[in-house]
Design an enzyme around this catalytic site. Structure first.
Site, PDB file in Angstrom:
ATOM      1  N   HIS A 543      42.761   0.642 -17.061  1.00  0.00           N
ATOM      2  CA  HIS A 543      41.850   0.247 -16.344  1.00  0.00           C
ATOM      3  C   HIS A 543      40.609   0.918 -16.728  1.00  0.00           C
ATOM      4  O   HIS A 543      39.860   0.745 -15.517  1.00  0.00           O
ATOM      5  CB  HIS A 543      42.661   0.167 -14.554  1.00  0.00           C
ATOM      6  CG  HIS A 543      43.632  -0.585 -15.104  1.00  0.00           C
ATOM      7  ND1 HIS A 543      44.842  -1.065 -14.289  1.00  0.00           N
ATOM      8  CD2 HIS A 543      44.268  -1.510 -16.031  1.00  0.00           C
ATOM      9  CE1 HIS A 543      45.264  -2.054 -13.937  1.00  0.00           C
ATOM     10  NE2 HIS A 543      44.753  -2.583 -15.404  1.00  0.00           N
ATOM     11  N   HIS A 587      44.546  -4.707 -10.701  1.00  0.00           N
ATOM     12  CA  HIS A 587      44.078  -5.037 -12.520  1.00  0.00           C
ATOM     13  C   HIS A 587      43.131  -5.529 -12.357  1.00  0.00           C
ATOM     14  O   HIS A 587      42.856  -6.651 -11.826  1.00  0.00           O
ATOM     15  CB  HIS A 587      45.539  -5.936 -12.384  1.00  0.00           C
ATOM     16  CG  HIS A 587      47.203  -4.681 -12.584  1.00  0.00           C
ATOM     17  ND1 HIS A 587      47.243  -4.091 -13.723  1.00  0.00           N
ATOM     18  CD2 HIS A 587      47.482  -4.905 -11.320  1.00  0.00           C
ATOM     19  CE1 HIS A 587      48.657  -3.603 -12.905  1.00  0.00           C
ATOM     20  NE2 HIS A 587      49.251  -3.850 -11.393  1.00  0.00           N
TER      21      HIS A 587
END
Length: 616
Positions: A543, A587
């Protein structure tokens, strides 16, 4: 015995190969029937109104929304190719990352993580193709906490509060979960499908019950409250991956004002050093150099690694660093700094009495055919992640309603990775696997993974050379801050506590308490032991964010303003995960899609261009 096992595995491979042929045929038929092949532009206009660099999640959204303007010409440039059926199966996301759709980045060695992985470095998979990382990610759809965006707005980023970004989350979403149809937090008319998998294991039920026993609610993580336990919401359409290519590009490929050029590697932004106006881009396609002009804007959506790289190659970045490489400085900005990521630790494995998902079991014909013909069964589990919990570690200094740790429930575990796809993705060595899990081959296991949601450590992207075909230097600097290590250890301890809850114990759950290689000399379960495990095997959840930070011009750490325009440069915006000031507790794929939806409206409003949807 080994001979028989070999025969069984050979038969399984035979069935799998046959199944893949069927899927291939079905995909080719679907492609020809629906005419969803992406036309590859080879003849370019001298100028376009908008040039978008990178067809990842942000670029796909921008291409769709800006080409709604009938009077605007749009060029989308992508270094990779279009997706195929290979990326469709949710459960085999790790296998997808071994294909040409992954750039295959590897970070620099870092002192507090990844030292026991292959080569002593972290793997950083990043998507390469129309759809970007949405082609290879684990498809989990979470947006983060309300406070994440309110903090962006509080830092003088006007328009980025939670209440202001929520409509853009809803705009892109087509939720397929009936109990959420009336939720004010979800959209039903967007192009991006968000669904549950149809598969529900006994382990999932025990996990959710354990959450209740620990005092947490069963929640919609994209609703009013993030804190709690939940089934995985994922970007899945009828049991198959719903990439941003499927959602935003394939429905509009016939728009005459949208040109898409694949296998096109952008090497430079053309910026006038006197006026500091962006006038075009340079790229290579089929070994030929092209220069295409732009009338209004170039929009950089190449991602947290490639966007800062391209800015620096074009003279926009830290002046001292650019001069070291003899790059003429057009604008001195802290490009590449503020790198953030969510950190995780794999290898926490639990033995259980109930059936779980593993490589051997999935190679049976019934699961394969059920998936091919009905889009159902364990193959629909997004990356194997059946559920997750957002929790607050005991020593957290964040607000009481703010989770700083995610606990992800795997339908199987690393011990079931007989064929090595997950090991390859993570960089786990065969020696680690054999030492830790060699005697678990015939046992039922599942995994629980801690994820640090609010890292305080910061890394950096910088240039390795002036060659645009060389990877940049990627310095993750994971867990440099002591609070990150503290939170990760507490997250591990929460996992061990969860495994001892009554619903889990009823399933015969017990921790596979074998010391990680390289940490055997330390007292098992001690703080020093877990620090060792994190230093050797802690890694990235992929990420990466923040390298072109959004902030006002008065903020010396910022690169773009609240309209995502690069400070001091005309006609240039950045629209991807790199603009995030702080990575949210979610996310990042859903967040990037939201950013691009909002940026599309910003661009339309800036140029006062009317939207006239053209359809497909």
């Amino acid at each position: 015995m080994r001979f028989l096992e070999g025969i069984v595995l050979w038969l399984c491979f035979f069935y799998t190969a046959w199944a893949q042929l069927l899927v291939d045929w079905a995909r080719d038929f679907e492609t020809s029937l629906l005419n969803t092949r992406i036309p590859d532009t080879t003849r370019f206009l001298p100028e376009y109104d908008f040039i978008i660099i990178g067809a990842g999640s942000g670029g796909c959204v921008l291409a769709n929304r800006l080409s709604e303007i009938s009077s605007a010409s749009v060029l989308l440039l992508e270094a990779g190719d279009q997706e195929t059926f290979i990326s469709d199966v949710p459960l085999t996301a790790a296998l997808t990352q071994m294909t040409r759709y992954n750039w295959g980045y590897k970070a620099e060695p870092t002192p507090n993580a990844c030292q026991g992985l292959k080569g002593g470095v972290c793997n950083w998979p990043k998507g390469r193709g129309v759809g970007g990382t949405s082609l290879i990610n684990f498809m989990l759809y979470t947006r983060g906490h309300r406070r994440d965006y309110d903090e962006w707005a509080a830092a003088n980023n006007t328009g980025w509060s939670y209440d202001e970004v929520l409509p853009y989350f809803r705009k892109s979403e087509r939720v397929g979960i009936p109990e959420l149809y009336k939720s004010p937090y979800h959209g039903r008319n967007g192009p991006l499908d968000v669904q549950y998998t149809d598969y529900r294991s006994q382990l999932l039920k025990a996990f959710l019950k354990s959450g209740r026993d620990m005092g947490y609610d069963i929640t919609d993580p994209n609703g009013e409250h993030l804190m709690g336990f939940a089934r995985s919401q994922a970007t899945i359409r009828n049991g198959r991956r719903c990439s941003t290519s499927k959602a935003f590009i394939q429905p509009v490929v016939q728009r005459k004002n949208l040109h898409i050029s694949m296998k096109s590697w952008v090497t430079k932004l053309i910026i006038d050093p006197e006026t500091k106006a962006t006038t075009g881009v340079e790229f290579i396609k089929q070994r030929k150099r092209y220069v295409v002009g732009v009338r209004k804007e170039v929009i950089l959506s190449a991602g947290t690694i490639a966007s800062p790289q391209l800015l620096m190659l074009s003279g926009v970045g830290p002046a001292d660093h650019l001069r070291e490489l003899n790059i003429s400085v057009v604008q001195d900005l802290p490009v590449g700094h503020n790198l953030q990521d969510h950190i995780t630790l794999n290898g926490l494995v639990f033995v259980v009495n109930d059936s779980t998902v593993n490589d051997a079991r999935l190679l049976n014909p019934s699961d394969i055919f059920r998936y091919i013909f009905a889009g159902q069964g364990p193959y629909t589990i997004p990356g194997g992640a059946e559920a997750f919990a957002f929790v607050r570690t005991p020593s957290s200094t964040f607000a009481k309603d703010y989770p700083d740790m995610e606990l992800v429930l795997g339908a199987g575990s690393l011990s079931g990775d007989r064929f090595g796809t997950m090991r390859n993705l993570l960089g786990i060595t065969d020696e680690f696997y054999d030492t830790m899990f060699g005697d678990l081959q015939n046992k039922e296991t599942f995994g629980l993974v801690p994820v640090l949601l609010r890292p305080k450590s910061r890394g950096r992207i910088s240039l390795r050379s002036r060659n645009p075909f060389h990877w940049p230097r990627m310095e993750p600097n994971f867990m440099q801050h002591p609070d990150d290590i503290r939170a990760m250890i507490e997250g591990i301890e929460m996992i061990l506590q969860l495994a001892k809850s009554k619903p889990m114990v009823k399933m015969g759950t017990h921790f596979h308490a074998r010391p990680f290689p390289g940490c055997e000399h330390l007292k098992f379960g001690s703080e020093d032991y877990w620090k060792c495990c994190l230093r050797r095997y802690g890694s990235s959840l992929q990420h990466q964010s923040g390298t072109c930070k959004m902030g006002p011009v008065t903020d010396p750490s910022s690169v773009v303003d609240s309209d995502l325009r690069v400070h001091g440069i005309k006609g240039l915006r950045v629209v991807d995960a790199s603009v995030m000031p702080n990575v949210p507790a979610g996310h990042t794929n859903a967040i990037v899609i939201m950013i691009a939806e909002k940026a599309s409206d910003m661009i339309k409003n800036a140029w006062r261009m009317k939207t006239t949807p053209l359809g497909s």
